[in-house]
Design an enzyme around this catalytic site. Structure first.
Site, PDB file in Angstrom:
ATOM      1  CB  CYS A 173      -3.131 -40.295 -49.976  1.00  0.00           C
ATOM      2  SG  CYS A 173      -3.220 -39.081 -51.315  1.00  0.00           S
ATOM      3  CG  HIS A 210      -6.235 -45.517 -49.614  1.00  0.00           C
ATOM      4  ND1 HIS A 210      -5.995 -44.392 -48.853  1.00  0.00           N
ATOM      5  CD2 HIS A 210      -5.867 -45.195 -50.888  1.00  0.00           C
ATOM      6  CE1 HIS A 210      -5.501 -43.433 -49.629  1.00  0.00           C
ATOM      7  NE2 HIS A 210      -5.413 -43.894 -50.864  1.00  0.00           N
ATOM      8  CG  HIS A 270      -8.333 -39.092 -51.670  1.00  0.00           C
ATOM      9  ND1 HIS A 270      -7.921 -39.309 -50.379  1.00  0.00           N
ATOM     10  CD2 HIS A 270      -7.299 -39.469 -52.474  1.00  0.00           C
ATOM     11  CE1 HIS A 270      -6.685 -39.781 -50.386  1.00  0.00           C
ATOM     12  NE2 HIS A 270      -6.282 -39.896 -51.641  1.00  0.00           N
TER      13      HIS A 270
END
Lengths: 129, 421
Positions: free
Chosen positions: B174, B312, B349
């Site tokens: 990620c 994030h 996400h």
């Protein structure tokens, strides 16, 4: 809430037979021609199928329909086939007709006439067995 | 002479829009991109929401069955080597190049590089491996490898656009596309390249999202309006999404010379590892804390100079808590109180896509002079007390913007950008 939608990768084609799956992306007339060829060995029908396969795998859309191209038209130099696309054609053709094509054989095939003649001979040899 | 990287083009294929005006409206009005979905045709699964990529369909592994919105064109020669996220990426890059006023012919002289990030396509890879086993190795798709493994984006896009500069893929889960953007900044700063194309993308399929259910990382909340709620006390996991975002990054002097529009200057980046766990973030956000400090140092600015942090935060209980603690250590402890929000509340996400997507959102915020709000935040997690999480988007120029990303293995990457002088 909006209705649930299936996630994209859910494979709806799974219920088709392998043969139906192979023919699914070809035009309807090519599917019919394939069955005609399988039933009666009609060489005109085989031509229709071969042109449909080439049209399906050709990397760039040809300027004019493949069926109108002369038999001397070269697969790589004139039609833009690359080795990857030719490999795809070979695998597809092997599976569809139940034939086997060696790498050294396909290297000899350069033109539309070469390809038609080659597949016809392979299929005839299969029928003779 | 120091070289300054600037963002000159953006392209979006996201759950909240496929063009700049739509994405901008979604960020300003906090419109989310979630829909109810049924994963793997199984209504019994508890995961029921995803950030869908509207107008695209990949119903089978065969590209002949794929479709995309009419405004995009995908060459037949190219699509046979693409995964679903390769189609997204091509559409995003087409947009970004047009936005930057660049023709494809301008990319081929060796001064333009391409850095990409994706996890590859588990959807296609699974299909090809199943086919290999079913035929006991006698059949395979000649494009099977290049369309499905990690690197598929850079293989395809570099060949298609005839890129002869630096070409590379980044794999840090990620944080991947944030790494791509950071190293792209370095290519410009070191004078190795004049222009970098940065692309992050992911499939949006059963195979790309459901494996995270095994980690207990996905939200089981069936309500699209609340399933993704970073920093909320009731958050229970992330909502998956796919798509692609492309950024054109150029040497400021050369961009100005050609009359390019400048979105934002990229003035610093940094990274640090947690040194802690393969999958979980450090409980106090140690790596992210250090990454933020290194980024501030690289940009030669102080914590009090930062006006907005795009966190994030993915909406997982542990991850958001770690980031909140890291933010306290870097900002609250130094008397700084930037606005903070996680736009994953709207998009979901995007995994390898996340860093580039959020950098592009930050560039929009800088350019348009607004701050995206912390959507879906109703009950603040007590660990966030002292952080400034606005519940609505604010019509205020964000000043310096910090973008955070964290990936598996504790990879943490941050960037700082500002309005062009």
């Amino acid at each position: 809430m909006t209705p649930s939608v299936p996630v994209p990768s859910h494979n709806k084609a799974a219920a088709l037979t392998e043969q139906q799956e192979r023919l699914r992306h070809l035009p309807k007339e090519a599917g019919e021609a394939f069955h005609r060829f399988q039933a009666a060995g009609d060489p005109v029908a085989l031509n229709v199928v071969i042109f449909a396969i080439l049209a399906d795998f050709i990397p760039r859309k040809p300027a004019r329909p493949l069926a109108e191209s002369p038999g001397s038209t070269r697969l790589v130099d004139d039609l833009g086939f690359d080795s990857l696309a030719i490999t795809e054609v070979v695998f597809f053709t092997e599976d569809l007709f139940g034939i086997s094509i060696a790498n050294e054989e396909i290297i000899q095939v350069r033109t539309l006439d070469d390809l038609r003649g080659f597949i016809q001979r392979k299929v005839n040899a299969r029928a003779a067995r | 002479m120091s070289r300054l990287p600037v963002i000159t083009g953006l392209g979006f294929i996201t759950s909240i829009g496929h063009d700049r005006p739509t994405v901008l409206r979604s960020l300003r009005e906090l419109r989310h991109g979630f829909e109810p979905v049924e994963f793997l045709g199984n209504p019994n699964l508890p995961v029921k929401v995803a950030g869908t990529v509207k107008g695209f369909a990949f119903p089978t592994p065969n590209w002949r069955d794929w479709s995309w919105p009419a405004q995009f064109s995908v060459d037949r020669e190219l699509i046979r080597g693409l995964a679903p996220h390769g189609v997204y990426a091509l559409c995003a890059l087409q947009q970004a190049l047009a936005d930057a006023g660049l023709e494809a012919a301008a990319l081929t002289d060796g001064t333009t590089g391409l850095f990409c990030a994706s996890a590859g396509s588990p959807f296609l890879l699974g299909h090809f491996l199943n086919q290999m086993h079913a035929t006991r190795g006698e059949r395979g798709n000649p494009m099977g490898i290049v369309s499905s493994i990690a690197g598929t984006l850079n293989f395809n896009l570099a060949a298609h656009y005839k890129i002869s500069g630096a070409v590379c893929g980044f794999v840090s889960a990620c944080a991947s596309s944030s790494h791509a953007l950071g190293y792209a900044m370095d290519e410009i700063r070191l004078g190795r390249q004049q222009r970098m194309l940065v692309v992050g993308a992911e499939d949006m399929t059963d195979e790309s999202i459901m494996p995270f259910a095994s980690l207990r990382a996905l939200s089981n909340n069936p309500d699209p309006a609340t399933a993704s709620r970073p920093f909320d006390r009731r958050r229970d996991g992330f909502v998956g999404t796919g798509g692609a975002v492309a950024l054109v990054v150029e040497d400021a002097a050369l961009a100005k010379q050609r009359g390019a529009h400048l979105y934002a200057e990229l003035i610093g980046w940094g990274q640090a590892g947690d040194g802690h766990s393969v999958a979980a973030s450090h409980p106090e956000g140690a790596g992210l804390r250090e990454a933020m400090r290194r980024t501030l140092a690289d940009a030669r600015v102080n914590a009090t100079d930062i006006g907005y942090v795009n966190a994030h935060a993915t909406s997982t209980p542990a991850g958001d808590r770690s980031e909140a603690l890291a933010l306290h250590a870097v900002f609250t402890a130094n008397g700084a109180k930037p606005r903070v929000s996680s736009t994953k509340a709207l998009t979901g996400h995007g995994l390898s896509l996340a860093g580039a997507m959020e950098a592009a959102f930050c560039a929009l915020a800088v350019e348009e002079g607004f701050i995206p709000g912390a959507a879906h935040l109703e009950e603040l997690d007590p660990v966030c007390i002292g952080l400034d999480l606005p519940c609505t988007s604010l019509d205020e120029a964000p000043g310096l913007v910090l973008n955070n990303s964290s990936g598996f293995g504790g990879s943490n990457v941050c960037h700082i950008m500002r309005r062009p002088a």
